[in-house]
Design a protein around this motif. Structure first.
Motif, PDB file in Angstrom:
ATOM      1  N   CYS A 109       2.501   3.536   7.749  1.00 13.51           N
ATOM      2  CA  CYS A 109       2.973   2.320   7.092  1.00 13.51           C
ATOM      3  C   CYS A 109       2.701   1.077   7.941  1.00 13.51           C
ATOM      4  N   CYS A 110       2.841   1.190   9.251  1.00 13.35           N
ATOM      5  CA  CYS A 110       2.545   0.053  10.135  1.00 13.35           C
ATOM      6  C   CYS A 110       1.048  -0.272  10.126  1.00 13.35           C
ATOM      7  N   THR A 159       2.735  -4.493   3.307  1.00 15.50           N
ATOM      8  CA  THR A 159       3.626  -3.405   3.697  1.00 15.50           C
ATOM      9  C   THR A 159       3.027  -2.068   3.277  1.00 15.50           C
ATOM     10  N   GLY A 160       3.514  -1.013   3.879  1.00 16.16           N
ATOM     11  CA  GLY A 160       3.111   0.336   3.499  1.00 16.16           C
ATOM     12  C   GLY A 160       4.352   1.117   3.116  1.00 16.16           C
ATOM     13  N   MET A 173       0.858  -1.161   0.000  1.00  8.36           N
ATOM     14  CA  MET A 173       0.000   0.000   0.000  1.00  8.36           C
ATOM     15  C   MET A 173       0.903   1.222   0.000  1.00  8.36           C
ATOM     16  N   GLU A 174       0.640   2.112  -0.924  1.00  6.52           N
ATOM     17  CA  GLU A 174       1.436   3.331  -1.026  1.00  6.52           C
ATOM     18  C   GLU A 174       0.609   4.526  -0.586  1.00  6.52           C
ATOM     19  N   ALA A 193      -3.554  -1.495  -8.964  1.00  5.20           N
ATOM     20  CA  ALA A 193      -4.772  -2.306  -9.018  1.00  5.20           C
ATOM     21  C   ALA A 193      -5.980  -1.480  -8.604  1.00  5.20           C
ATOM     22  N   LYS A 194      -5.830  -0.669  -7.568  1.00  6.19           N
ATOM     23  CA  LYS A 194      -6.906   0.200  -7.082  1.00  6.19           C
ATOM     24  C   LYS A 194      -6.277   1.461  -6.517  1.00  6.19           C
ATOM     25  N   THR A 195      -7.000   2.546  -6.603  1.00  3.22           N
ATOM     26  CA  THR A 195      -6.563   3.775  -5.943  1.00  3.22           C
ATOM     27  C   THR A 195      -7.746   4.363  -5.178  1.00  3.22           C
ATOM     28  N   TYR A 196      -7.442   4.958  -4.041  1.00  8.89           N
ATOM     29  CA  TYR A 196      -8.433   5.613  -3.209  1.00  8.89           C
ATOM     30  C   TYR A 196      -7.898   6.988  -2.880  1.00  8.89           C
TER      31      TYR A 196
END
Length: 94
Positions: A20-21, A30-31, A1-2, A63-66
């Motif tokens: 990130c955690c 992971t972030g 996850m970015e 794959a997806k963005t929010y």
């Protein structure tokens, strides 16, 4: 996850690490957050080991963005004893 955007750019190292955690609670493995100069300076102040910052590919496909407006999210806190009970700080002040 970015995580990206102006709110993330302004976050301290502690804030970035927390985000990130927390990614694992979404099912992510992971972030990550792209480093900016503030974070690069943070690392340089703590190590003499050479390192090369890593950045997302400019043409990456996701794959997806929010999108969330972080400025509209109120600070929250976990209310003991259950780590899944979250409240806005204003609700539990004092």
């Amino acid at each position: 996850m970015e995580f990206t955007g102006p709110v993330m750019d302004e976050m301290s190292m502690d804030g970035r690490l927390s985000m990130c955690c927390l990614a694992m609670f979404t099912g992510a493995k992971t972030g990550i957050v792209n480093p900016n100069q503030k974070i690069i300076d943070w690392f340089k102040a703590r190590t003499s080991v050479p390192f090369e910052p890593q950045y997302s590919d400019k043409d990456a496909k996701y794959a997806k963005t929010y999108q969330y407006d972080g400025s509209k999210i109120e600070p929250q806190v976990v209310v003991p004893p259950d780590r899944h009970t979250v409240r806005n700080i204003k609700e539990v002040e004092g």
